[in-house]
Design an enzyme around this catalytic site. Structure first.
Site, PDB file in Angstrom:
ATOM      1  CE  LYS A   1      -2.839   1.032   3.630  1.00 47.22           C
ATOM      2  NZ  LYS A   1      -2.717   2.575   4.040  1.00 47.22           N
ATOM      3  CB  SER A   2       3.685   2.170   1.980  1.00 49.31           C
ATOM      4  OG  SER A   2       3.061   2.288   3.258  1.00 49.31           O
TER       5      SER A   2
ATOM      6  NE  ARG B   1       6.306   6.280   0.743  1.00 49.36           N
ATOM      7  CZ  ARG B   1       5.389   6.249   1.618  1.00 49.36           C
ATOM      8  NH1 ARG B   1       4.358   5.716   1.402  1.00 49.36           N
ATOM      9  NH2 ARG B   1       5.773   6.847   3.139  1.00 49.36           N
TER      10      ARG B   1
ATOM     11  N   GLY C   1      -5.075   8.228   5.147  1.00 54.18           N
ATOM     12  CA  GLY C   1      -4.127   8.946   5.945  1.00 54.18           C
ATOM     13  C   GLY C   1      -2.901   9.447   5.051  1.00 54.18           C
TER      14      GLY C   1
ATOM     15  CB  SER D   1       5.319  10.497  10.840  1.00 55.97           C
ATOM     16  OG  SER D   1       4.515  10.528   9.687  1.00 55.97           O
TER      17      SER D   1
ATOM     18  CD  GLN E   1       0.895   8.551   6.974  1.00 61.14           C
ATOM     19  OE1 GLN E   1       0.403   9.269   7.926  1.00 61.14           O
ATOM     20  NE2 GLN E   1       0.192   7.334   6.608  1.00 61.14           N
TER      21      GLN E   1
ATOM     22  CG  ASP F   1       0.545   0.364   9.459  1.00 61.10           C
ATOM     23  OD1 ASP F   1       0.446   1.234  10.469  1.00 61.10           O
ATOM     24  OD2 ASP F   1       1.103   0.671   8.533  1.00 61.10           O
TER      25      ASP F   1
ATOM     26  CE  LYS G   1      -0.068   4.757  13.062  1.00 61.34           C
ATOM     27  NZ  LYS G   1       0.580   5.333  11.773  1.00 61.34           N
TER      28      LYS G   1
HETATM   29  C1  S3P Z   1       2.668   5.123   6.271  1.00 56.32           C
HETATM   30  C2  S3P Z   1       3.290   5.348   7.374  1.00 56.32           C
HETATM   31  C3  S3P Z   1       2.924   4.848   8.581  1.00 56.32           C
HETATM   32  C4  S3P Z   1       1.686   4.079   8.607  1.00 56.32           C
HETATM   33  C5  S3P Z   1       0.690   4.180   7.559  1.00 56.32           C
HETATM   34  C6  S3P Z   1       1.490   4.182   6.208  1.00 56.32           C
HETATM   35  C7  S3P Z   1       3.160   5.483   4.654  1.00 56.32           C
HETATM   36  O1  S3P Z   1       2.095   6.093   9.187  1.00 56.32           O
HETATM   37  O2  S3P Z   1       1.032   3.686   9.866  1.00 56.32           O
HETATM   38  O3  S3P Z   1      -0.132   3.022   7.494  1.00 56.32           O
HETATM   39  O4  S3P Z   1       2.829   4.701   3.939  1.00 56.32           O
HETATM   40  O5  S3P Z   1       3.956   6.433   4.924  1.00 56.32           O
HETATM   41  P1  S3P Z   1       2.992   7.073   9.817  1.00 56.32           P
HETATM   42  O6  S3P Z   1       4.079   7.946   8.893  1.00 56.32           O
HETATM   43  O7  S3P Z   1       1.928   7.983  10.501  1.00 56.32           O
HETATM   44  O8  S3P Z   1       3.814   6.605  10.984  1.00 56.32           O
END
Ligand code: S3P
Length: 436
Positions: A21-22, A26, A94, A167, A169, A315, A342
């Site tokens: 997913k991440s 991206r 998020g 983080s 993100q 996660d 979360k």
């Molecule tokens: C993610 C980063 C994490 C993770 C989220 C996905 C990402 O969050 O919990 O499910 O893809 O960068 P944080 O950046 O808030 O730690």
């Protein structure tokens, strides 16, 4: 939709899990602001990633879907996006809400981003504060803390910023804003978070420097379109890994999984607890490490997890809690306050729902304490609309006597739409009844 789960004695077979997913988020965002075409293979067609895909289309990017997992993005370059004709609705995502503003803050047009009720409760000041230091003109609801976020779009300048919470993100948001800013942008983390953005930027030929926990990018450096193969999502694999470890008659192989060291804290901790797991056929593809993971039924011993390990399995803590219920001894999780913000308050949700299944679990402000060797008893549980809670409780339900009902399980589509199908493919026993 509710899921009714029955006890299962084992999982057997070889499977693949859907794309990470991440990395899928991206690949879409970087492919959009790249020069030239980006060809994505192994894309995760889940609700969250489709939110990002629809945003990029609304921002004027041409995306061709060759299949549900294969896409071609016609990159428009750093400044080629167009003003969206509508509010960008990111649903539950998020990752999109925290990374995309980094790209939008430096454009010459305004944007408004919103999401579902869960996303509108999550903290956004963590990106707004540093983006404003870069010169961004933006605001948000609830004293600039929560979505909707409004962005005017204006020239940005590079900064050096130390993130108060680890983080990926926030780090990714600032690095992408840094590409649009003048000068150099550096992000320093106290504890290193997942590094998919850095790896993809490097793979797409961006001028990036990584020194320990600091990452810097040079303003004006444009990603080059590339062919990006996405590995299976370790976070999705983790539900299958824990299920196979805990169910007595199991032997599974999960093929083509991403084993980025910043993501596999759960794998390392399960090995420490005594799990029978092997990492096979390790290789590097498009800047990310991949492997096949073999898992057999195992007996676990309790552990304490805290500090720098937490971001590496953040996660996976809902499914880790399920593993801890079957370990011998008392497992402690500390320093995981981030779980409170979360998709739901995961500390509260893990404790309340596992208690309903008969687990002796205590809630801490920043974690939980699980007294192991629990005999789980089926009950009705709530997912709180959180995909990872719904999947962790499904696995707990497969270990419990009687039947377990998971309320509001549709949210699983956020990250692992084929979850039910994948579980069913690993056993002939009846697991899930979703006739209601
Ligand atoms: C993610 C980063 C994490 C993770 C989220 C996905 C990402 O969050 O919990 O499910 O893809 O960068 P944080 O950046 O808030 O730690």
């Amino acid at each position: 939709m509710d899921l009714t789960i029955s006890k299962v004695s084992g999982l057997n077979g070889t499977v693949k899990v859907p794309g990470d997913k991440s990395i899928s988020h991206r690949a879409l965002m970087l492919g959009a602001i790249a020069e030239g075409e980006t060809h994505i293979l192994g894309f995760l067609p889940s609700v969250d990633c489709l939110s990002t895909l629809n945003c990029m289309i609304s921002l004027g990017v041409e995306i061709r879907r060759l299949s549900s997992t294969e896409l071609i993005i016609k990159g428009v370059g750093l400044r080629g996006l167009k003003e969206a004709k509508k509010v960008l609705d990111l649903g539950n995502s998020g990752t999109t809400m925290r990374i995309l503003p980094g790209i939008l803050a430096g454009q010459n047009f305004p944007s408004i981003l919103t999401g579902d009720d869960s996303l509108k409760k999550r903290p956004m000041d963590r990106i707004i504060k540093p983006l404003r230091l870069m010169g961004a003109d933006m605001g948000a609801g609830d004293k600039d803390r929560r979505a909707p976020i409004t962005i005017v779009g204006r020239p940005l300048k590079g900064i050096s910023y130390e993130t108060p919470v680890p983080s990926a993100q926030v780090k990714s948001c600032l690095l992408l804003a840094g590409l649009l800013a003048s000068g150099k942008t550096c992000v320093l983390e106290k504890t290193k978070s997942r590094d998919h953005t850095e790896r993809m930027l490097e793979f797409m030929d961006v001028d990036i420097e990584i020194a320990g926990k600091e990452v810097c990018v040079q303003g004006g450096s444009v990603p080059k379109g590339a062919k990006i193969e996405i590995p299976g999502d370790f976070s999705s694999a983790s539900f299958l890994i824990v299920a196979a470890v805990l169910m007595k008659h199991s032997k599974i192989i999960i093929k083509d999984v991403g084993i980025n060291p910043s993501r596999i804290g759960l794998l390392n901790i399960l090995l420490k607890m005594g799990a029978n797991i092997e990492v096979l056929n390790e290789r590097m593809i498009c800047g990310e490490p991949w492997a096949d993971i073999s898992v057999k039924s195992s007996k676990l011993k309790a552990v304490t997890i805290e500090g720098e390990l937490i971001p590496k399995l953040v996660d996976e803590l809902p499914i880790f809690a399920v593993a801890a219920t079957q370990a011998e001894g008392t497992t402690i999780v500390k320093d995981a306050k981030e779980l409170r913000v979360k998709e739901t308050d995961r500390i509260g949700a893990i404790c309340s729902e596992l208690k309903k299944l008969g687990v002796n679990i205590e809630e801490l402000e920043d974690g939980f304490v699980v007294h192991g060797s629990s005999r789980l008893k089926g009950n009705t549980c709530s997912s709180f609309g959180d995909h990872r809670m719904a999947m962790a409780l499904t696995i707990a339900g497969m270990l419990a006597e009687g039947t377990t009902t998971i309320k509001d399980s549709k949210c699983i589509e956020v990250s692992f739409p084929a979850f039910e199908y994948t579980l069913k493919s690993l056993t002939k026993e009846k697991i899930i009844d979703n006739s209601n």
